[in-house]
Write an enzyme that holds these catalytic residues in place. Structure first.
Site, PDB file in Angstrom:
ATOM      1  N   LYS A  13     -60.244   4.178  32.056  1.00  0.00           N
ATOM      2  CA  LYS A  13     -59.886   2.782  32.343  1.00  0.00           C
ATOM      3  C   LYS A  13     -58.654   2.714  33.248  1.00  0.00           C
ATOM      4  CE  LYS A  13     -59.349   1.763  27.945  1.00  0.00           C
ATOM      5  NZ  LYS A  13     -59.701   3.061  27.311  1.00  0.00           N
ATOM      6  N   ARG A  89     -60.057  -5.522  22.005  1.00  0.00           N
ATOM      7  CA  ARG A  89     -60.472  -4.305  21.344  1.00  0.00           C
ATOM      8  C   ARG A  89     -60.989  -4.562  19.926  1.00  0.00           C
ATOM      9  NH1 ARG A  89     -57.769   1.136  22.930  1.00  0.00           N
ATOM     10  NH2 ARG A  89     -56.489  -0.213  24.189  1.00  0.00           N
ATOM     11  N   ARG A 128     -54.436  15.357  29.798  1.00  0.00           N
ATOM     12  CA  ARG A 128     -53.824  14.257  30.577  1.00  0.00           C
ATOM     13  C   ARG A 128     -52.320  14.494  30.730  1.00  0.00           C
ATOM     14  NH1 ARG A 128     -54.910   8.168  29.008  1.00  0.00           N
ATOM     15  NH2 ARG A 128     -54.346   8.875  26.906  1.00  0.00           N
ATOM     16  N   ARG A 156     -48.814  12.041  26.500  1.00  0.00           N
ATOM     17  CA  ARG A 156     -48.657  10.927  25.563  1.00  0.00           C
ATOM     18  C   ARG A 156     -48.655  11.440  24.129  1.00  0.00           C
ATOM     19  NH1 ARG A 156     -52.618   6.079  27.368  1.00  0.00           N
ATOM     20  NH2 ARG A 156     -53.036   6.082  25.143  1.00  0.00           N
ATOM     21  N   ARG A 167     -58.343   7.658  16.990  1.00  0.00           N
ATOM     22  CA  ARG A 167     -58.499   6.628  18.036  1.00  0.00           C
ATOM     23  C   ARG A 167     -59.969   6.459  18.393  1.00  0.00           C
ATOM     24  NH1 ARG A 167     -54.965   8.992  22.590  1.00  0.00           N
ATOM     25  NH2 ARG A 167     -55.863   7.357  23.876  1.00  0.00           N
TER      26      ARG A 167
HETATM   27  P1  AP5 Z   1     -57.374   7.525  31.665  1.00  0.00           P
HETATM   28  O1  AP5 Z   1     -57.752   6.809  32.910  1.00  0.00           O
HETATM   29  O2  AP5 Z   1     -55.931   7.637  31.333  1.00  0.00           O
HETATM   30  O3  AP5 Z   1     -58.231   6.942  30.441  1.00  0.00           O
HETATM   31  P2  AP5 Z   1     -58.129   5.559  29.646  1.00  0.00           P
HETATM   32  O4  AP5 Z   1     -59.503   5.058  29.467  1.00  0.00           O
HETATM   33  O5  AP5 Z   1     -57.128   4.670  30.290  1.00  0.00           O
HETATM   34  O6  AP5 Z   1     -57.635   6.133  28.269  1.00  0.00           O
HETATM   35  P3  AP5 Z   1     -56.453   5.644  27.304  1.00  0.00           P
HETATM   36  O7  AP5 Z   1     -56.096   6.811  26.457  1.00  0.00           O
HETATM   37  O8  AP5 Z   1     -55.351   4.988  28.058  1.00  0.00           O
HETATM   38  O9  AP5 Z   1     -57.230   4.600  26.465  1.00  0.00           O
HETATM   39  P4  AP5 Z   1     -56.854   4.025  25.103  1.00  0.00           P
HETATM   40  O10 AP5 Z   1     -57.768   2.861  25.069  1.00  0.00           O
HETATM   41  O11 AP5 Z   1     -56.935   4.947  23.972  1.00  0.00           O
HETATM   42  O12 AP5 Z   1     -55.288   3.772  25.238  1.00  0.00           O
HETATM   43  P5  AP5 Z   1     -54.385   2.492  25.485  1.00  0.00           P
HETATM   44  O13 AP5 Z   1     -53.224   2.914  26.258  1.00  0.00           O
HETATM   45  O14 AP5 Z   1     -55.210   1.365  25.993  1.00  0.00           O
HETATM   46  O15 AP5 Z   1     -58.046   8.990  31.751  1.00  0.00           O
HETATM   47  C1  AP5 Z   1     -57.836   9.952  30.710  1.00  0.00           C
HETATM   48  C2  AP5 Z   1     -57.714  11.359  31.323  1.00  0.00           C
HETATM   49  O16 AP5 Z   1     -58.992  11.736  31.890  1.00  0.00           O
HETATM   50  C3  AP5 Z   1     -56.700  11.467  32.477  1.00  0.00           C
HETATM   51  O17 AP5 Z   1     -56.076  12.705  32.424  1.00  0.00           O
HETATM   52  C4  AP5 Z   1     -57.573  11.335  33.730  1.00  0.00           C
HETATM   53  O18 AP5 Z   1     -57.017  12.024  34.840  1.00  0.00           O
HETATM   54  C5  AP5 Z   1     -58.883  11.978  33.294  1.00  0.00           C
HETATM   55  N1  AP5 Z   1     -60.077  11.358  33.900  1.00  0.00           N
HETATM   56  C6  AP5 Z   1     -60.281  10.038  34.165  1.00  0.00           C
HETATM   57  N2  AP5 Z   1     -61.485   9.834  34.712  1.00  0.00           N
HETATM   58  C7  AP5 Z   1     -62.085  11.066  34.781  1.00  0.00           C
HETATM   59  C8  AP5 Z   1     -63.353  11.527  35.257  1.00  0.00           C
HETATM   60  N3  AP5 Z   1     -64.254  10.685  35.784  1.00  0.00           N
HETATM   61  N4  AP5 Z   1     -63.618  12.861  35.177  1.00  0.00           N
HETATM   62  C9  AP5 Z   1     -62.693  13.723  34.662  1.00  0.00           C
HETATM   63  N5  AP5 Z   1     -61.494  13.356  34.197  1.00  0.00           N
HETATM   64  C10 AP5 Z   1     -61.170  12.044  34.271  1.00  0.00           C
HETATM   65  O19 AP5 Z   1     -53.963   2.142  23.998  1.00  0.00           O
HETATM   66  C11 AP5 Z   1     -53.133   3.030  23.266  1.00  0.00           C
HETATM   67  C12 AP5 Z   1     -52.896   2.490  21.875  1.00  0.00           C
HETATM   68  O20 AP5 Z   1     -52.218   1.213  21.955  1.00  0.00           O
HETATM   69  C13 AP5 Z   1     -54.154   2.204  21.036  1.00  0.00           C
HETATM   70  O21 AP5 Z   1     -54.605   3.350  20.356  1.00  0.00           O
HETATM   71  C14 AP5 Z   1     -53.646   1.114  20.083  1.00  0.00           C
HETATM   72  O22 AP5 Z   1     -52.915   1.681  19.042  1.00  0.00           O
HETATM   73  C15 AP5 Z   1     -52.697   0.312  20.964  1.00  0.00           C
HETATM   74  N6  AP5 Z   1     -53.420  -0.798  21.619  1.00  0.00           N
HETATM   75  C16 AP5 Z   1     -53.665  -0.941  22.958  1.00  0.00           C
HETATM   76  N7  AP5 Z   1     -54.388  -2.055  23.201  1.00  0.00           N
HETATM   77  C17 AP5 Z   1     -54.621  -2.625  21.970  1.00  0.00           C
HETATM   78  C18 AP5 Z   1     -55.335  -3.771  21.546  1.00  0.00           C
HETATM   79  N8  AP5 Z   1     -55.978  -4.569  22.427  1.00  0.00           N
HETATM   80  N9  AP5 Z   1     -55.375  -4.055  20.225  1.00  0.00           N
HETATM   81  C19 AP5 Z   1     -54.734  -3.276  19.335  1.00  0.00           C
HETATM   82  N10 AP5 Z   1     -54.048  -2.159  19.657  1.00  0.00           N
HETATM   83  C20 AP5 Z   1     -53.990  -1.836  20.973  1.00  0.00           C
HETATM   84 MG    MG Z   2     -55.268   3.823  29.725  1.00  0.00          MG
END
Ligand code: AP5
Ligand code: MG
Length: 212
Positions: A13, A89, A128, A156, A167
């Site tokens: 994402k 989410r 990552r 992270r 997660r």
């Molecule tokens: P990356 O692009 O960083 O992936 P992402 O989908 O953004 O993953 P996140 O870990 O950020 O998602 P998340 O939903 O768990 O975390 P968030 O920060 O939103 O890519 C990942 C890796 O893969 C990178 O190294 C990249 O280079 C590689 N990659 C990407 N595309 C690739 C491809 N095509 N091929 C190969 N490699 C690739 O949330 C974190 C925490 O915050 C949650 O757990 C929760 O506790 C809280 N939180 C956030 N939003 C909410 C909400 N709405 N409600 C409640 N709690 C929330």
């Molecule tokens: Mg992200």
């Protein structure tokens, strides 16, 4: 354009959001990034968020809905449009978002849903790395930075394997009803996420060129 980007943790994402923002000039609103900024500043909300994020649990809806509402109400959003990343989410967050958008007179144009094989995600998250200065995300193997110096990058806290498992479980359980909600509204565009980063973006770009 007013967009959502959905997908499991590690689906890409944030990686795709950076490219969408650069190409289509919409505002990137990532609830995860907002929580991490609050955690770094040790605000009251940041400390509360940390107690959930470190365990791989979701931050309570009332907190999350509040920060999204506040951001969407800011003046720049009506001008630029937005890309919401990581929200909604839970199905309750999706209903809250419907209400917020209605109150603000904003219409959602599309939902980009990045589909990935959950088995590929542990490897993505454990490799990552994030650049300390720019915040840009890379991967040690799949997207290595040029001139990599270990001390310039960090990982992270919630990318530890035990936390990642939780997660994934939490997000798999919550995701389906949200997608069903948006499928009913005919807004969902499914994108194959298990391909090279640039190929994923090519597919997303095709969809967005039509929505523009
Ligand atoms: P990356 O692009 O960083 O992936 P992402 O989908 O953004 O993953 P996140 O870990 O950020 O998602 P998340 O939903 O768990 O975390 P968030 O920060 O939103 O890519 C990942 C890796 O893969 C990178 O190294 C990249 O280079 C590689 N990659 C990407 N595309 C690739 C491809 N095509 N091929 C190969 N490699 C690739 O949330 C974190 C925490 O915050 C949650 O757990 C929760 O506790 C809280 N939180 C956030 N939003 C909410 C909400 N709405 N409600 C409640 N709690 C929330
Ligand atoms: Mg992200």
């Amino acid at each position: 354009m007013n967009l959502l980007i959905m997908g499991l943790p590690g689906a890409g994402k944030g990686t795709q959001a950076a490219k969408i923002v650069e190409n289509f000039k919409v505002a990137h609103i990532s609830t995860g990034d907002m929580f991490r900024a609050a955690m770094a500043n040790q605000t009251e909300m940041g400390l509360l968020a940390k107690s959930y994020i470190d365990k791989g649990e979701l931050v309570p809806d009332n907190v999350t809905n509040g920060i999204v509402k506040e951001r969407l109400a800011q003046a720049d959003i009506k001008e630029s449009g937005f890309l919401l990343d990581g929200f909604p989410r839970t199905i309750d967050q999706a209903h809250a978002l419907d209400e917020i958008l209605e109150e603000l007179g904003i219409k959602l144009d599309g939902v980009i849903n990045i589909e990935v094989d959950p088995n590929s995600l542990l490897e993505r998250l454990s490799g990552r790395i994030i650049h300390r200065e720019t915040g840009e995300t890379f991967h040690k193997v799949f997207n290595p930075p040029v001139d990599y110096k270990e001390e310039d990058y960090y990982q992270r806290e919630d990318d530890k394997p035990e936390t990642v498992k939780r997660r994934l479980d939490v997000n798999i359980a919550q995701g389906e009803p949200i997608l069903a909600h948006y499928r009913q509204m005919n807004l969902v565009h499914d994108i194959q996420g298990n391909q090279d980063i640039n190929d994923v973006f090519t597919d997303i770009k095709k969809v967005l060129e039509k929505l523009k």
